[in-house]
Design a protein around this motif. Structure first.
Motif, PDB file in Angstrom:
ATOM      1  N   ASN A  11       0.823  -1.203   0.000  1.00 29.83           N
ATOM      2  CA  ASN A  11       0.000   0.000   0.000  1.00 29.83           C
ATOM      3  C   ASN A  11       0.863   1.260   0.000  1.00 29.83           C
ATOM      4  O   ASN A  11       0.495   2.264  -0.606  1.00 29.83           O
ATOM      5  CB  ASN A  11      -0.979  -0.003   1.174  1.00 29.83           C
ATOM      6  CG  ASN A  11      -2.378   0.364   0.726  1.00 29.83           C
ATOM      7  OD1 ASN A  11      -2.619   0.725  -0.425  1.00 29.83           O
ATOM      8  ND2 ASN A  11      -3.321   0.265   1.638  1.00 29.83           N
ATOM      9  N   GLN A  12       2.009   1.200   0.652  1.00 28.66           N
ATOM     10  CA  GLN A  12       2.955   2.314   0.563  1.00 28.66           C
ATOM     11  C   GLN A  12       3.358   2.530  -0.891  1.00 28.66           C
ATOM     12  O   GLN A  12       3.403   3.661  -1.377  1.00 28.66           O
ATOM     13  CB  GLN A  12       4.200   2.034   1.409  1.00 28.66           C
ATOM     14  CG  GLN A  12       5.261   3.116   1.356  1.00 28.66           C
ATOM     15  CD  GLN A  12       4.806   4.388   2.045  1.00 28.66           C
ATOM     16  OE1 GLN A  12       4.367   4.332   3.185  1.00 28.66           O
ATOM     17  NE2 GLN A  12       4.895   5.515   1.370  1.00 28.66           N
ATOM     18  N   LEU A  13       3.622   1.439  -1.591  1.00 31.41           N
ATOM     19  CA  LEU A  13       3.978   1.540  -3.010  1.00 31.41           C
ATOM     20  C   LEU A  13       2.829   2.078  -3.847  1.00 31.41           C
ATOM     21  O   LEU A  13       3.057   2.820  -4.809  1.00 31.41           O
ATOM     22  CB  LEU A  13       4.440   0.183  -3.548  1.00 31.41           C
ATOM     23  CG  LEU A  13       5.907  -0.121  -3.338  1.00 31.41           C
ATOM     24  CD1 LEU A  13       6.197  -1.592  -3.621  1.00 31.41           C
ATOM     25  CD2 LEU A  13       6.783   0.776  -4.198  1.00 31.41           C
ATOM     26  N   VAL A  14       1.603   1.741  -3.493  1.00 27.08           N
ATOM     27  CA  VAL A  14       0.454   2.299  -4.211  1.00 27.08           C
ATOM     28  C   VAL A  14       0.482   3.827  -4.115  1.00 27.08           C
ATOM     29  O   VAL A  14       0.363   4.532  -5.121  1.00 27.08           O
ATOM     30  CB  VAL A  14      -0.882   1.734  -3.675  1.00 27.08           C
ATOM     31  CG1 VAL A  14      -2.078   2.517  -4.217  1.00 27.08           C
ATOM     32  CG2 VAL A  14      -1.011   0.249  -4.021  1.00 27.08           C
ATOM     33  N   ALA A  15       0.665   4.335  -2.911  1.00 32.09           N
ATOM     34  CA  ALA A  15       0.731   5.792  -2.728  1.00 32.09           C
ATOM     35  C   ALA A  15       1.947   6.372  -3.441  1.00 32.09           C
ATOM     36  O   ALA A  15       1.841   7.389  -4.148  1.00 32.09           O
ATOM     37  CB  ALA A  15       0.773   6.137  -1.240  1.00 32.09           C
ATOM     38  N   ASP A  16       3.089   5.737  -3.284  1.00 28.52           N
ATOM     39  CA  ASP A  16       4.328   6.281  -3.846  1.00 28.52           C
ATOM     40  C   ASP A  16       4.368   6.197  -5.369  1.00 28.52           C
ATOM     41  O   ASP A  16       4.837   7.132  -6.025  1.00 28.52           O
ATOM     42  CB  ASP A  16       5.545   5.570  -3.246  1.00 28.52           C
ATOM     43  CG  ASP A  16       5.768   5.938  -1.789  1.00 28.52           C
ATOM     44  OD1 ASP A  16       5.360   7.037  -1.366  1.00 28.52           O
ATOM     45  OD2 ASP A  16       6.357   5.114  -1.067  1.00 28.52           O
ATOM     46  N   LEU A  17       3.888   5.104  -5.945  1.00 31.41           N
ATOM     47  CA  LEU A  17       3.875   5.010  -7.406  1.00 31.41           C
ATOM     48  C   LEU A  17       2.901   6.022  -8.008  1.00 31.41           C
ATOM     49  O   LEU A  17       3.175   6.586  -9.070  1.00 31.41           O
ATOM     50  CB  LEU A  17       3.519   3.584  -7.847  1.00 31.41           C
ATOM     51  CG  LEU A  17       4.611   2.542  -7.629  1.00 31.41           C
ATOM     52  CD1 LEU A  17       4.043   1.133  -7.757  1.00 31.41           C
ATOM     53  CD2 LEU A  17       5.772   2.752  -8.593  1.00 31.41           C
ATOM     54  N   SER A  18       1.795   6.254  -7.325  1.00 36.12           N
ATOM     55  CA  SER A  18       0.847   7.276  -7.795  1.00 36.12           C
ATOM     56  C   SER A  18       1.508   8.650  -7.799  1.00 36.12           C
ATOM     57  O   SER A  18       1.405   9.398  -8.776  1.00 36.12           O
ATOM     58  CB  SER A  18      -0.392   7.291  -6.908  1.00 36.12           C
ATOM     59  OG  SER A  18      -1.071   6.061  -6.995  1.00 36.12           O
ATOM     60  N   GLN A  19       2.192   8.962  -6.735  1.00 34.80           N
ATOM     61  CA  GLN A  19       2.855  10.266  -6.635  1.00 34.80           C
ATOM     62  C   GLN A  19       4.086  10.344  -7.530  1.00 34.80           C
ATOM     63  O   GLN A  19       4.411  11.411  -8.051  1.00 34.80           O
ATOM     64  CB  GLN A  19       3.212  10.559  -5.179  1.00 34.80           C
ATOM     65  CG  GLN A  19       2.006  10.774  -4.288  1.00 34.80           C
ATOM     66  CD  GLN A  19       1.106  11.893  -4.779  1.00 34.80           C
ATOM     67  OE1 GLN A  19       0.055  11.650  -5.371  1.00 34.80           O
ATOM     68  NE2 GLN A  19       1.505  13.117  -4.561  1.00 34.80           N
ATOM     69  N   ALA A  20       4.764   9.239  -7.736  1.00 32.80           N
ATOM     70  CA  ALA A  20       5.915   9.229  -8.643  1.00 32.80           C
ATOM     71  C   ALA A  20       5.471   9.569 -10.059  1.00 32.80           C
ATOM     72  O   ALA A  20       6.145  10.323 -10.769  1.00 32.80           O
ATOM     73  CB  ALA A  20       6.598   7.863  -8.622  1.00 32.80           C
ATOM     74  N   THR A  21       4.336   9.024 -10.451  1.00 29.06           N
ATOM     75  CA  THR A  21       3.805   9.324 -11.778  1.00 29.06           C
ATOM     76  C   THR A  21       3.502  10.809 -11.914  1.00 29.06           C
ATOM     77  O   THR A  21       3.805  11.422 -12.941  1.00 29.06           O
ATOM     78  CB  THR A  21       2.541   8.478 -12.050  1.00 29.06           C
ATOM     79  OG1 THR A  21       2.874   7.103 -11.907  1.00 29.06           O
ATOM     80  CG2 THR A  21       2.015   8.712 -13.446  1.00 29.06           C
ATOM     81  N   VAL A  22       2.943  11.394 -10.877  1.00 31.56           N
ATOM     82  CA  VAL A  22       2.654  12.835 -10.892  1.00 31.56           C
ATOM     83  C   VAL A  22       3.954  13.636 -10.990  1.00 31.56           C
ATOM     84  O   VAL A  22       4.048  14.595 -11.762  1.00 31.56           O
ATOM     85  CB  VAL A  22       1.843  13.246  -9.642  1.00 31.56           C
ATOM     86  CG1 VAL A  22       1.740  14.763  -9.524  1.00 31.56           C
ATOM     87  CG2 VAL A  22       0.456  12.613  -9.679  1.00 31.56           C
TER      88      VAL A  22
END
Length: 155
Positions: A11-22
């Motif tokens: 779930n940390q990766l879900v948040a981080d990958l979403s923000q990385a894309t941004v």
């Protein structure tokens, strides 16, 4: 709870990958200068890869009976990324350093996930994370080389 540590890191990766894309999208929109014609589409490729990883990790989390973050508020609340102000004044080198920082950060989270899934005996998640880390480390190498540096991986 089965695979509790693994689900937490996923779930940390879900948040981080979403923000990385941004963050990479921001670079994509605000880059100017030498190399633009090659680097602009490269950012599209990076975003596509991150979105594929996000989908696979989210679906794995669901498979493990987890609940992936799914709102902008949750992504911002749980990410380790710091937002930076958009600006056309950053050099191409600074833009590439930003992307490199994104990948270096993600690399640390993938390491945590690999350790957690290994500890909890979740081989499928472990394989998914190792494959993602492999792509991330290759991008770190290539971005570092573009900046005239060695990748300096801790692996």
């Amino acid at each position: 709870m089965k695979f509790a540590k693994t689900k937490e890191v996923l779930n940390q990766l879900v948040a981080d990958l979403s923000q990385a894309t941004v963050a990479i999208h921001q670079v994509h929109w605000y880059m100017r200068g030498p190399g633009f014609l090659n680097l602009h589409p490269k950012m599209d490729q990076y975003m596509d890869e991150l979105n594929e990883d996000l989908d696979e990790i989210s679906e794995r989390l669901i498979t493990l009976d987890g609940a992936p973050y799914a709102t902008l508020e949750e992504f911002v609340k749980h990410t380790g990324f710091k937002s930076i102000e958009s600006s056309y004044d950053r050099s191409m080198e600074d833009q590439l350093k930003r992307v490199l920082d994104v990948y270096r950060y993600l690399n640390t989270i993938y390491d945590k996930g690999i350790a957690a899934s290994d500890e909890e005996g979740d081989n499928v998640t472990n394989d998914i994370l190792i494959a993602g880390k492999t792509r991330i480390e290759k991008n770190i190498w290539m971005l570092s080389a573009a900046l005239g540096n060695a990748p300096e991986l801790d692996a």
